[in-house]
Scaffold this motif. Structure first.
Motif, mmCIF file in Angstrom:
data_model
loop_
_atom_site.group_PDB
_atom_site.id
_atom_site.type_symbol
_atom_site.label_atom_id
_atom_site.label_comp_id
_atom_site.label_asym_id
_atom_site.label_seq_id
_atom_site.Cartn_x
_atom_site.Cartn_y
_atom_site.Cartn_z
ATOM 1 N N LEU A 214 0.881 -1.382 -0.404
ATOM 2 C CA LEU A 214 0.195 -0.212 0.457
ATOM 3 C C LEU A 214 1.044 1.311 0.261
ATOM 4 O O LEU A 214 1.571 0.952 1.126
ATOM 5 C CB LEU A 214 -0.750 -0.084 1.327
ATOM 6 N N GLN A 215 0.502 2.058 -0.636
ATOM 7 C CA GLN A 215 1.268 3.940 -0.685
ATOM 8 C C GLN A 215 -0.122 4.599 -0.913
ATOM 9 O O GLN A 215 -0.611 4.457 -1.370
ATOM 10 C CB GLN A 215 1.638 3.646 -2.344
ATOM 11 N N PHE A 216 0.274 5.279 0.438
ATOM 12 C CA PHE A 216 -0.519 6.596 0.907
ATOM 13 C C PHE A 216 -0.091 8.029 -0.343
ATOM 14 O O PHE A 216 0.869 8.401 -0.268
ATOM 15 C CB PHE A 216 -0.460 6.338 2.255
ATOM 16 N N VAL A 217 -1.904 8.193 -1.037
ATOM 17 C CA VAL A 217 -1.433 9.146 -1.885
ATOM 18 C C VAL A 217 -2.213 10.050 -1.908
ATOM 19 O O VAL A 217 -2.243 11.121 -2.738
ATOM 20 C CB VAL A 217 -1.607 7.879 -3.395
ATOM 21 N N PHE A 218 -3.773 10.089 -1.441
ATOM 22 C CA PHE A 218 -3.390 11.402 -1.248
ATOM 23 C C PHE A 218 -5.175 11.498 0.241
ATOM 24 O O PHE A 218 -5.703 10.575 0.664
ATOM 25 C CB PHE A 218 -4.879 10.980 -2.232
ATOM 26 N N SER B 256 -15.983 9.110 -18.925
ATOM 27 C CA SER B 256 -17.355 8.369 -19.426
ATOM 28 C C SER B 256 -17.808 7.896 -18.573
ATOM 29 O O SER B 256 -19.256 7.182 -19.223
ATOM 30 C CB SER B 256 -17.327 7.402 -20.688
ATOM 31 N N ILE B 257 -17.617 7.414 -16.967
ATOM 32 C CA ILE B 257 -17.841 7.188 -15.649
ATOM 33 C C ILE B 257 -18.422 8.264 -15.250
ATOM 34 O O ILE B 257 -17.737 9.679 -14.734
ATOM 35 C CB ILE B 257 -16.561 6.850 -15.380
ATOM 36 N N ASP B 258 -19.482 8.204 -14.369
ATOM 37 C CA ASP B 258 -19.983 8.697 -13.847
ATOM 38 C C ASP B 258 -19.820 8.407 -11.917
ATOM 39 O O ASP B 258 -19.309 7.635 -11.858
ATOM 40 C CB ASP B 258 -21.801 8.727 -13.773
ATOM 41 N N MET B 259 -18.389 9.538 -11.290
ATOM 42 C CA MET B 259 -18.137 9.545 -10.259
ATOM 43 C C MET B 259 -17.700 10.684 -9.438
ATOM 44 O O MET B 259 -18.440 11.831 -10.293
ATOM 45 C CB MET B 259 -16.118 8.696 -10.023
ATOM 46 N N PRO B 260 -17.732 11.061 -8.493
ATOM 47 C CA PRO B 260 -17.757 11.775 -7.309
ATOM 48 C C PRO B 260 -16.962 12.806 -7.703
ATOM 49 O O PRO B 260 -15.395 12.203 -8.304
ATOM 50 C CB PRO B 260 -17.211 11.018 -5.955
ATOM 51 N N PHE B 261 -16.976 13.773 -7.596
ATOM 52 C CA PHE B 261 -16.123 15.261 -7.848
ATOM 53 C C PHE B 261 -14.538 14.487 -7.105
ATOM 54 O O PHE B 261 -13.415 14.454 -8.316
ATOM 55 C CB PHE B 261 -16.904 15.887 -7.578
ATOM 56 N N ILE B 262 -14.770 14.182 -5.806
ATOM 57 C CA ILE B 262 -12.997 13.526 -5.415
ATOM 58 C C ILE B 262 -12.557 12.378 -5.773
ATOM 59 O O ILE B 262 -11.349 12.384 -6.492
ATOM 60 C CB ILE B 262 -12.917 13.888 -3.518
ATOM 61 N N THR B 263 -13.313 11.716 -6.615
ATOM 62 C CA THR B 263 -12.689 10.796 -7.026
ATOM 63 C C THR B 263 -11.490 11.145 -8.465
ATOM 64 O O THR B 263 -11.080 10.275 -8.970
ATOM 65 C CB THR B 263 -13.412 9.368 -7.058
ATOM 66 N N GLU B 264 -12.467 11.696 -8.985
ATOM 67 C CA GLU B 264 -12.036 12.559 -10.541
ATOM 68 C C GLU B 264 -10.937 13.181 -10.198
ATOM 69 O O GLU B 264 -8.943 13.235 -10.567
ATOM 70 C CB GLU B 264 -12.650 13.687 -11.218
ATOM 71 N N VAL B 265 -10.465 13.937 -9.079
ATOM 72 C CA VAL B 265 -9.619 15.024 -8.651
ATOM 73 C C VAL B 265 -8.087 13.330 -8.376
ATOM 74 O O VAL B 265 -6.809 13.954 -8.489
ATOM 75 C CB VAL B 265 -9.580 15.575 -7.088
ATOM 76 N N LEU C 131 -8.154 10.404 -9.566
ATOM 77 C CA LEU C 131 -7.548 9.203 -10.077
ATOM 78 C C LEU C 131 -6.889 10.454 -11.369
ATOM 79 O O LEU C 131 -5.156 10.243 -12.002
ATOM 80 C CB LEU C 131 -8.976 9.466 -11.151
ATOM 81 N N ALA C 132 -6.976 11.661 -11.478
ATOM 82 C CA ALA C 132 -5.681 12.757 -12.046
ATOM 83 C C ALA C 132 -4.765 12.419 -11.458
ATOM 84 O O ALA C 132 -3.434 11.952 -12.252
ATOM 85 C CB ALA C 132 -6.202 14.497 -12.192
ATOM 86 N N GLU C 133 -4.319 13.060 -10.303
ATOM 87 C CA GLU C 133 -3.351 12.877 -8.940
ATOM 88 C C GLU C 133 -2.390 11.287 -9.560
ATOM 89 O O GLU C 133 -1.132 10.240 -9.847
ATOM 90 C CB GLU C 133 -3.501 12.748 -8.074
ATOM 91 N N VAL C 134 -3.314 10.266 -9.973
ATOM 92 C CA VAL C 134 -2.741 8.249 -9.945
ATOM 93 C C VAL C 134 -2.365 8.722 -11.378
ATOM 94 O O VAL C 134 -1.606 8.176 -11.747
ATOM 95 C CB VAL C 134 -3.753 7.412 -9.942
ATOM 96 N N ALA C 135 -3.370 9.224 -12.477
ATOM 97 C CA ALA C 135 -2.452 8.952 -13.945
ATOM 98 C C ALA C 135 -1.178 9.758 -13.994
ATOM 99 O O ALA C 135 -1.137 9.474 -14.785
ATOM 100 C CB ALA C 135 -4.234 10.258 -14.639
ATOM 101 N N ALA C 136 -1.280 10.782 -13.343
ATOM 102 C CA ALA C 136 -0.123 11.317 -13.255
ATOM 103 C C ALA C 136 1.446 10.439 -13.215
ATOM 104 O O ALA C 136 1.835 11.263 -13.268
ATOM 105 C CB ALA C 136 0.308 12.307 -12.622
ATOM 106 N N PHE D 273 -6.982 17.587 1.233
ATOM 107 C CA PHE D 273 -7.993 17.960 0.878
ATOM 108 C C PHE D 273 -8.788 18.560 2.649
ATOM 109 O O PHE D 273 -9.559 17.429 2.712
ATOM 110 C CB PHE D 273 -9.527 18.205 -0.080
ATOM 111 N N ARG D 274 -8.611 19.375 2.659
ATOM 112 C CA ARG D 274 -9.388 19.634 3.912
ATOM 113 C C ARG D 274 -10.153 20.324 4.212
ATOM 114 O O ARG D 274 -10.570 21.630 4.473
ATOM 115 C CB ARG D 274 -8.231 20.442 5.744
ATOM 116 N N ASN D 275 -12.278 19.422 4.645
ATOM 117 C CA ASN D 275 -12.893 20.318 5.046
ATOM 118 C C ASN D 275 -13.325 20.434 6.169
ATOM 119 O O ASN D 275 -14.021 19.187 6.392
ATOM 120 C CB ASN D 275 -13.592 19.389 3.518
#
Length: 230
Positions: A126-130, A181-190, A192-197, A211-213
């Motif tokens: 496991l690697q902590f990424v977000f 094309s996938i319906d996903m939560p906004f944070i999941t998109e964020v 995934l952008a980190e993972v893709a990079a 992201f500390r809300n």
């Protein structure tokens, strides 16, 4: 100003990545239409930390860097419980195993099925990424830690979901370049952008986005890790 009183629970999510060097894909499933949290959305396997997770032994620990970053701006000792929750949720929702072979004669109740496969939980892959806290106003709020795991770390067939629960449907490996094309939560998109990079780079990131809300403000922070002890 009203204050959101919804309790924030620690949670762990696992992004399993395969075919990193060719056409990277991640494992996702769809939440049910009647789910209280994020209905119908495609998400990664994951869920809240249970009280018993802190008592489950790991055959192999998290890396020291991963542990240090998990405990940055968090209670000391939370890292192992988060790792155990990640492994447990991956098993329950997909039937996939992050573990090492070994007998487990007296596992806790939630782990009997896992132990019956002849494995014990292993956090070394496991690697902590977000990290992200659910914004105020939601029906449920989580302090979610996202872990990246390479499919090669699995002790089971990555295409065998026969032991999965029914919490996620349509489990599938989705190419990173087809996720729009996938319906996903906004944070999941964020995330995934980190993972893709980082899809072609197995080294730990220079720091972990957070992201500390909280109830007063939303902050974007970086976690570098508490100083590690000798």
């Amino acid at each position: 100003m009203s204050i959101d009183k919804t309790a924030i629970r620690d949670a762990a999510t696992v992004i399993v990545l395969r075919d990193r060097d060719t056409a990277p894909r991640v494992l996702m499933g769809q939440r049910g239409a009647k789910a209280a949290f994020m209905p119908n959305k495609f998400v990664f396997p994951g869920g809240a930390v249970d009280a018993a997770d802190a008592e489950v032994p790991l055959t192999r620990p998290l890396t020291p860097l991963c542990r240090a970053r998990l405990e940055d701006d968090a209670p000391s000792g939370v890292a192992d419980a988060l790792a155990v929750a990640a492994i447990r949720e991956l098993w329950e929702e997909t039937g996939l195993i992050l573990g090492t072979p070994g007998d487990w004669p007296a596992p806790p109740g939630d782990w009997h099925g896992f132990a019956a496969t002849g494995h014990r939980p292993d956090a070394s892959g496991l690697q902590f990424v977000f990290r992200a806290i659910t914004p105020p106003g939601r029906t449920r709020r989580f302090d979610a830690r996202f872990f990246l795991a390479d499919a090669e770390a699995l002790a089971s067939d990555p295409d065998d979901f026969s032991a999965a629960s029914d919490e996620l449907s349509h489990l599938q490996w989705i190419r990173l370049d087809a996720l729009r094309s996938i319906d996903m939560p906004f944070i999941t998109e964020v995330v995934l952008a980190e993972v893709a990079a980082r899809a072609h780079d197995e080294r730990p990131p220079a720091s972990v986005p957070f992201f500390r809300n909280d109830d007063e403000e939303s902050l974007f922070l970086r976690l570098y890790g508490r100083p590690m002890q000798d």
